[in-house]
Design a protein around this motif. Structure first.
Motif, PDB file in Angstrom:
ATOM      1  N   PRO B 130      24.342 -55.675 -16.050  1.00 24.89           N
ATOM      2  CA  PRO B 130      25.061 -54.556 -15.436  1.00 24.89           C
ATOM      3  C   PRO B 130      24.787 -54.473 -13.933  1.00 24.89           C
ATOM      4  O   PRO B 130      24.224 -53.517 -13.432  1.00 24.89           O
ATOM      5  CB  PRO B 130      24.523 -53.326 -16.182  1.00 24.89           C
ATOM      6  N   SER B 176      31.201 -54.355 -10.317  1.00 26.16           N
ATOM      7  CA  SER B 176      30.318 -54.553 -11.470  1.00 26.16           C
ATOM      8  C   SER B 176      30.889 -55.643 -12.369  1.00 26.16           C
ATOM      9  O   SER B 176      32.084 -55.709 -12.622  1.00 26.16           O
ATOM     10  CB  SER B 176      30.188 -53.269 -12.269  1.00 26.16           C
ATOM     11  N   LEU B 178      30.605 -55.848 -15.416  1.00 31.81           N
ATOM     12  CA  LEU B 178      31.073 -55.305 -16.693  1.00 31.81           C
ATOM     13  C   LEU B 178      32.522 -54.852 -16.612  1.00 31.81           C
ATOM     14  O   LEU B 178      33.134 -54.533 -17.624  1.00 31.81           O
ATOM     15  CB  LEU B 178      30.192 -54.131 -17.121  1.00 31.81           C
ATOM     16  N   ALA B 179      33.071 -54.813 -15.391  1.00 32.42           N
ATOM     17  CA  ALA B 179      34.464 -54.416 -15.249  1.00 32.42           C
ATOM     18  C   ALA B 179      35.409 -55.595 -15.498  1.00 32.42           C
ATOM     19  O   ALA B 179      36.617 -55.416 -15.562  1.00 32.42           O
ATOM     20  CB  ALA B 179      34.695 -53.836 -13.855  1.00 32.42           C
TER      21      ALA B 179
END
Lengths: 541, 283
Positions: B130, B176, B178-179
């Motif tokens: 992350p 990020s 995670l996007a």
């Protein structure tokens, strides 16, 4: 049919949930609403000229020129009341009058001797003066109107006597005339009652207007100023206008509170009109103005919080809270990291866990006593510091109090980090420690902040642990972490437990509690914003 | 270039691996080259239960080796043994020998943290940290002590280009990780593994969590990477094994049943079990 039933149940449960949420909100408002609204009155209120005087004198704040004008204006309005009381007093305060007459007699004697009279003349005049004195004393001591008037009349006949020229004897006649005037209008049977009542009224007036101009200034700050707030002034006025008494009524055993009008008590005297005057012209005497007293949050206060604000309390609370966070966050996170990541699940760890969990249930006063015994009496001397309660020991005690909460929430946060993150980091060649520092800890940070929020709220509001370890009710603003401090929580407690002065400033009690609530809310809001930002940065949405 | 597996104890002999193994890869992996990973009678035990038994297998350089087999057959266990990720599980032990570039990786002096920097790994589920895309890729180099921004930027760009992700993310490296979409995340993980400049890349079912389009992209990527890296790929998807690998190993119940050229395994397997498995008659 079944589907319909299900829909029905679904709606029912939804409604129930909303109902519970509303109920909780309403209960919260019921509890917090009055505290916050009354607390607001510590900051937003109608002040009086006394408040402005106090601000100039104690905090060197405000427009002195304007205040000077206001002072004169109010003093003129107040003088009427004082004059009426003085005049009336001349008529009824016989003890003082007797004393005055005696002094006057002595003075006249000295003046006569200085006049270089013949021996015979001197004896003659002296005898008359003595006669006047005695007659006046008889008049003052008497309860019989006729007797008084007779004696006064006897005194008055000497008024034009030239033999008294050059002495203070003419003052005898002024006193005599004033006395006869008051006596004519006064019911002598009530004299002692009047004296008592007047004393009460005068005391109340001192509370309302402050000390009388001309008299020496009071020693304590509290007595130097009158009612600083209009609501306080009005309640004092009410006490002046109405006398509260507990009396037995017929056929009733218990006492009943009754309110009687003071102006009725003084009916027919010179005092009577001042009650009406006070009631109608209070504004002239107090000059009320709307005030937004934001300095409440930074001002120091006089002992007992009678005047001033809660600046040192807010500072102390912030210092204690933040300093204890400085202790508890690293300690909690390191402990949690050890328990979750670096220890195997053996007996010792299990025992440690049980200890941590039971620590969470220990009453906070126990922590206070522990802090006193360990930090104040043992640790500080061991490191060569003076063994006295201070901010350092208080925040250490608070951090121990909240350590279990911090450890548990950090543990949960660290456990919640997906194992895949750790795997990826290890597969890239990071060691266990680096993996924890670089990957697990940042990913767990939002969860750890939740723990911080929980401990923050707990710490800010705790009173018992700091009772013996660093909080004081009165004291200077702390200069270092080795000083003791006032705090909002301890201040609220102190004001609540029977402080006579605190009873007179309820707005301060509410203000302190409301500030504590707002302070905790602010700190929490900051932590929540930080958490949201961190979460956004970690997850990109 | 020397692969140095530093010992934990500096007094002990530092084990170096002969540079002859780093001869330039053949551009096309059709010829048999020197074996990089050699497994001799390798056994792995979870407590008393054997994870893999008696594995004898040579994995060649610059070549995709696929490992197929039913669930629980020990494919992943074997793969994770290669970079000693299984060490994290308490109560495991090994027998036999597993060497990389001639070095026994279960030797007591091996610093497996160092070892893992030379053996990249891609996991079943995309698992970017992350953090930002840049920080994800730069994680490995930073661990190796590279601090200079320009150097890190160069490595990140190169790795992302090798992982065919550069064009898609070059404008928001600060975003990020995670996007990103699942396929992009997996390619990011590959880029992250490449950034440490490994010699071997282990892939543990890298496409099982992806849709066919993303899978296609990853497969293309594997085809490109095989020229410069030794890739070991565990997969459930037999078509994938057939498509991308040069050699295929078939595991069953912890044992290596058959290991041969992919073309031979899928057209003319010598073992009955293998034939049953690849034709879907298994079990």
């Amino acid at each position: 049919m079944r589907v319909e039933l299900r829909c029905c149940l679904d709606k029912f449960f939804t409604a129930l949930t909303w109902l519970i949420i509303f109920a909780i909100i309403i209960v919260l408002l019921l509890i917090l609403g009055p505290i916050l609204s009354k607390g607001t009155s510590a900051v937003l209120f109608t002040d009086t000229v006394e408040f402005r005087k106090m601000q100039v004198a104690l905090f060197s704040r405000g427009n002195e020129k304007q205040l000077f004008a206001e002072k004169n204006q109010t003093a003129a309005a107040r003088q009427k009341v004082y004059d009426a009381i003085d005049n009336f007093k001349n008529g009824i305060d016989t003890k003082a009058l007797t004393e005055k007459v005696r002094n006057l007699y002595r003075r006249c004697g000295q003046e006569l001797r200085a006049k270089n009279l013949s021996n015979q003349q001197y004896t003659e005049i002296r005898a008359i003066l003595k006669d006047i004195r005695d007659r006046l004393e008889i008049a003052f001591a008497s309860n019989d109107k006729n007797k008084i008037l007779e004696n006064i009349g006897y005194v008055i006949q000497y008024r034009q006597d030239e033999r008294f020229n050059g002495t203070s004897a003419h003052e005898f006649f002024t006193i005599a005339e004033n006395f006869s005037k008051s006596v004519e209008n006064t019911d002598l049977a009530k004299l002692s009652e009047y004296t008592k009542e007047l004393q009460e009224v005068e005391n109340l007036l001192t509370q309302l207007f402050g000390p009388r101009p001309g008299l020496p200034s009071a020693a304590t700050a509290i007595n130097q100023f009158g009612a600083t707030r209009l609501d306080l002034a009005q309640s004092l006025l009410d006490k002046i206008l109405w006398k509260e008494q507990w009396v037995t009524k017929e056929n009733q055993k218990s006492l009943v509170k009754t309110r009687t009008s003071r102006s009725q008590g003084f009916a027919g005297t010179q005092i009577e009109p001042i009650f009406e005057y006070l009631k109608n012209d209070l504004d002239k005497m107090m000059l009320p103005k709307f005030k937004f007293y934001w300095q409440y949050f930074i001002d120091d206060s006089t002992p007992g919080h009678y005047f001033g604000g809660i600046g040192p309390e807010i500072l102390g609370t912030l210092l204690l809270t933040l300093l204890s966070m400085v202790f508890v966050i690293p300690l909690g996170v390191i402990s949690a990291a050890y328990l979750t990541e670096f220890s195997s699940d053996n007996l010792i760890i299990k025992i440690i866990r049980i200890c941590i969990n039971s620590l969470a249930g220990v009453p906070s006063i126990i922590f206070g006593l522990f802090g006193l015994a360990f930090f104040v009496l043992f640790l500080l001397p061991a490191f060569g510091f003076a063994s006295k309660p201070c901010i350092l020991t208080a925040s250490m005690t608070l951090s121990i109090l909240t350590l279990p909460v911090m450890i548990r929430s950090s543990e949960e946060a660290i456990k919640a980090v997906p194992a895949t993150y750790k795997e990826a980091s290890l597969a890239l060649g990071a060691g266990k420690f680096k993996t924890f520092i670089l990957v697990t800890l940042p990913a767990a940070l939002p969860g750890i902040l939740t723990g911080v929020i929980l401990s923050l709220s707990r710490v800010a509001g705790e009173t018992a642990p700091i009772l013996f370890t660093g909080a004081v009710a009165l004291g200077p603003v702390p200069r270092s972490i080795f000083d003791s401090t006032r705090t909002l929580s301890y201040g609220s407690y102190d004001m609540a437990v029977g402080d006579r002065l605190a009873m007179m400033v309820p707005h301060n009690q509410y203000g302190m509690v409301a500030s504590l609530i707002l302070l905790v809310l602010c700190l929490n809001a900051m932590a929540i914003i930080l958490r949201t930002k961190l979460f956004k940065r970690l997850h990109g949405h | 270039m020397n692969l140095t597996l530093e010992t934990k104890n500096m007094n002990e002999k530092t084990i170096k691996i002969d540079s002859k193994y780093f001869s330039k890869c053949d551009s096309v992996c059709q010829t048999e080259s020197e074996p990089v990973i050699v497994s001799e009678n390798f056994n792995f035990y979870y407590g008393s239960r054997a994870g893999v038994k008696n594995i004898n297998m040579n994995i060649s350089q610059c070549c995709v080796t696929a490992i197929i087999g039913p669930s629980g057959c020990g494919k992943s266990t074997f793969l994770r043994s290669i970079n000693r990720m299984n060490d994290l599980i308490p109560g495991t032990r090994t027998e036999g020998k597993l060497t990389i570039y001639g070095q026994d990786i279960y030797h007591k002096n091996i610093n497996f943290v160092n070892l893992r920097q030379h053996i990249g790994m891609v996991f079943q589920k995309p698992n970017p940290f992350p953090k930002s895309i840049f920080d994800n890729v730069a994680y490995g180099p930073r661990l190796q002590g590279i601090r200079k921004k320009s150097q890190l930027e160069a490595i990140v760009e190169k790795s992302l280009k090798s992982a065919a992700l550069w064009e898609e993310v070059k404008d928001d490296l600060k975003k990020s990780a995670l996007a990103l979409s699942g396929g992009q995340q997996q390619r990011l993980c590959i880029a992250r593994a490449l950034a440490t400049q490994p010699q071997v890349i282990l892939m543990d079912e890298p496409c099982s969590a992806l849709d066919p389009i993303a899978t296609g992209k990853i497969e293309d990527l594997i085809a490109q990477l095989q020229n410069s890296y030794t890739i070991v790929l565990v997969t459930h998807n037999m078509q994938q094994a057939a498509r991308v690998s040069y050699r295929t190993a078939f595991f069953c119940l912890g044992e290596l049943i058959e290991y041969d050229l992919t073309s031979k395994i899928f057209s003319n397997p010598s073992n009955k079990q293998t034939e049953d498995y690849i034709t879907g008659r298994f079990g």
